[in-house]
Design an enzyme around this catalytic site. Structure first.
Site, short mmCIF file in Angstrom:
data_model
loop_
_atom_site.label_atom_id
_atom_site.label_comp_id
_atom_site.label_asym_id
_atom_site.label_seq_id
_atom_site.Cartn_x
_atom_site.Cartn_y
_atom_site.Cartn_z
N GLY A 57 0.91 -1.27 -0.02
CA GLY A 57 0.07 -0.06 -0.04
C GLY A 57 0.79 1.04 0.01
O GLY A 57 2.02 1.24 0.18
N GLY A 59 0.74 5.50 1.23
CA GLY A 59 -0.07 6.89 1.72
C GLY A 59 0.58 8.10 1.58
O GLY A 59 1.56 8.29 0.65
N GLY A 62 4.59 7.57 2.87
CA GLY A 62 5.20 6.32 2.74
C GLY A 62 4.55 5.34 1.92
O GLY A 62 3.29 5.46 1.47
N LYS A 79 8.17 -0.69 5.71
CA LYS A 79 7.57 0.88 5.47
C LYS A 79 8.48 1.86 5.41
O LYS A 79 9.59 2.01 6.03
CB LYS A 79 6.75 1.30 6.61
N ASP A 177 -4.85 5.28 19.14
CA ASP A 177 -5.58 5.44 17.75
C ASP A 177 -5.93 3.95 17.73
O ASP A 177 -5.91 3.36 16.34
CB ASP A 177 -4.76 5.99 16.84
#
Length: 393
Positions: A57, A59, A62, A79, A177
């Site tokens: 994935g 974002g 990163g 990541k 979170d």
């Protein structure tokens, strides 16, 4: 309680459970400098190899790629974060906190460090971690459609979530979170839950008392919205309650299904603890009672993890290994990173040359908790809170 919000969320995110997606040439060039492999003499890159053609994935700050740990022979994930867009201090602090945790229900960091200047990657930070190929717990709700999740299945996931959260709290860490999207599954026949994304976390020994509004609006506890000091651990328990509700109901407790994009209304309902269970939903009274005892305005009177574990709903038909999961919280503390080591890492990050030029201000980031806001930034509750937001302290 329609699942439109889930479908919107699904469309905005890349799922690990959808398989590894091939990264195009543009993405490779963006993150690795023209597709050049980050091979060099550093121990980190000797140990780990990166498959730039398999991307999990991406974002705003990163991207995550498939990796391999040559030391153990196990698959991993990496990541890759652009430190020109995100404060290096915050990245390294998150890694330091994760290195102080070791639990089956918390994602493990295997190694981390900056890219080599000779390869044109000094602006990148690499975080290698264990891979969770089963996707997000969020997907388990999506896949069940309008019927949501059975209470028995939700209980198994809830027990693992609480075990991981309890371990974090026992080590002085409040996640801040917690949500379905920040809980991954390892892909085993019996899925093991892994808590991830500690970008908003606070350590009680090295951080100030939480007082900022951070997280994802649908999961935020009412005291977090007060902009006063609050107990991050109690706020985590509230978020666990929201997670349980979404698992068994298939919708957010404080969101108006007829006006899902009205985040001000959502915030007002959280502050007033205004929620309900769909009348047509066949849900046990014990489950409703547990949710009620978690959704308590005053955190002092809110059920804590020990209380949840003793609740009749939690105890019903729970296998022995899961009943003991909350107290089985990892290795002896003497085997883990001590406070001096944590402080040294944080201090090094704070005084790293060039830090003053690193980082960028940003606002909301939809569909990810990979957001490290500057210390003096505030959040505007009217500015499109479909994802995470933070007024960080």
């Amino acid at each position: 309680y329609p699942l439109d919000f889930l479908r919107r969320r699904e469309a905005s995110c890349v799922r690990l459970s959808r398989g590894m997606l091939a990264a195009g040439a543009d993405a490779m060039s963006k993150w690795f400098g023209g597709g050049e492999s980050p091979e060099d003499n550093e121990e980190m890159f000797k140990r780990f190899t990166i498959d730039q053609n398999k991307k999990y994935g991406e974002g705003g700050y990163g991207a995550t790629f498939a990796a391999h740990d040559t030391k153990t022979g196990q698959d991993a994930a990496v990541k890759v974060i652009d430190t020109r867009r995100m404060r290096l201090e915050a990245i390294r602090k998150e890694c330091a906190i994760l290195e102080g945790l070791a639990h089956p229900n918390v994602i493990a960091v295997l190694g981390h460090g900056s890219g080599r200047r000779s390869s044109g990657q000094s602006h990148l930070y690499f975080i290698f971690m264990e891979v969770a190929s089963g996707g997000e717990l969020f997907d388990q709700v999506i896949d069940r459609g309008a019927n949501a999740m059975s209470e028995a299945t939700a209980r198994k996931f809830m027990s693992q979530l609480l075990a991981g959260v309890h371990h974090c709290h026992s080590r002085g860490v409040a996640h801040r979170d917690l949500k379905l999207e920040n809980t991954l599954l390892d892909g085993g026949e019996v899925p093991r839950l892994k808590i991830c994304d500690f970008g908003y976390s606070k350590h009680s020994l090295i951080d100030s008392e939480p007082k900022s509004t951070v997280g994802t609006p649908a999961y935020i506890a009412p005291e977090v919205l007060s902009r006063k000091a609050y107990d991050g651990k109690a706020a985590d328990v509230w978020s666990c309650g929201v997670t349980l509700y979404v698992m068994v109901v298939g919708g957010y407790p404080f969101e108006d299904p007829a006006d899902a994009r009205n985040f001000r209304k959502t915030i007002m309902r959280i502050r007033g603890v205004q929620y309900a269970f769909p009348a047509a939903l066949n849900l046990s009274e014990e489950c409703k009672d547990l949710v009620k005892r978690i959704f308590v305005l005053d955190p002092v009177h809110r059920l804590n993890i020990a209380g949840i574990k003793q609740h009749p709903w939690f105890q019903r038909n729970l296998p022995a290994e899961l009943q003991n999961a909350v107290v089985n919280d990892g290795p002896d503390p003497n085997q883990m990173q001590n406070l001096d080591e944590l402080m040294a890492i944080v201090d090094e990050a704070k005084h790293r040359p060039g830090d003053a030029q690193v980082g960028a201000r940003g606002g909301m980031m939809v569909g990810s908790a990979d957001f490290y806001p500057d210390e003096d930034m505030d959040a505007d509750l009217d500015a499109g809170m479909s994802g995470d937001y933070g007024a960080y302290d």
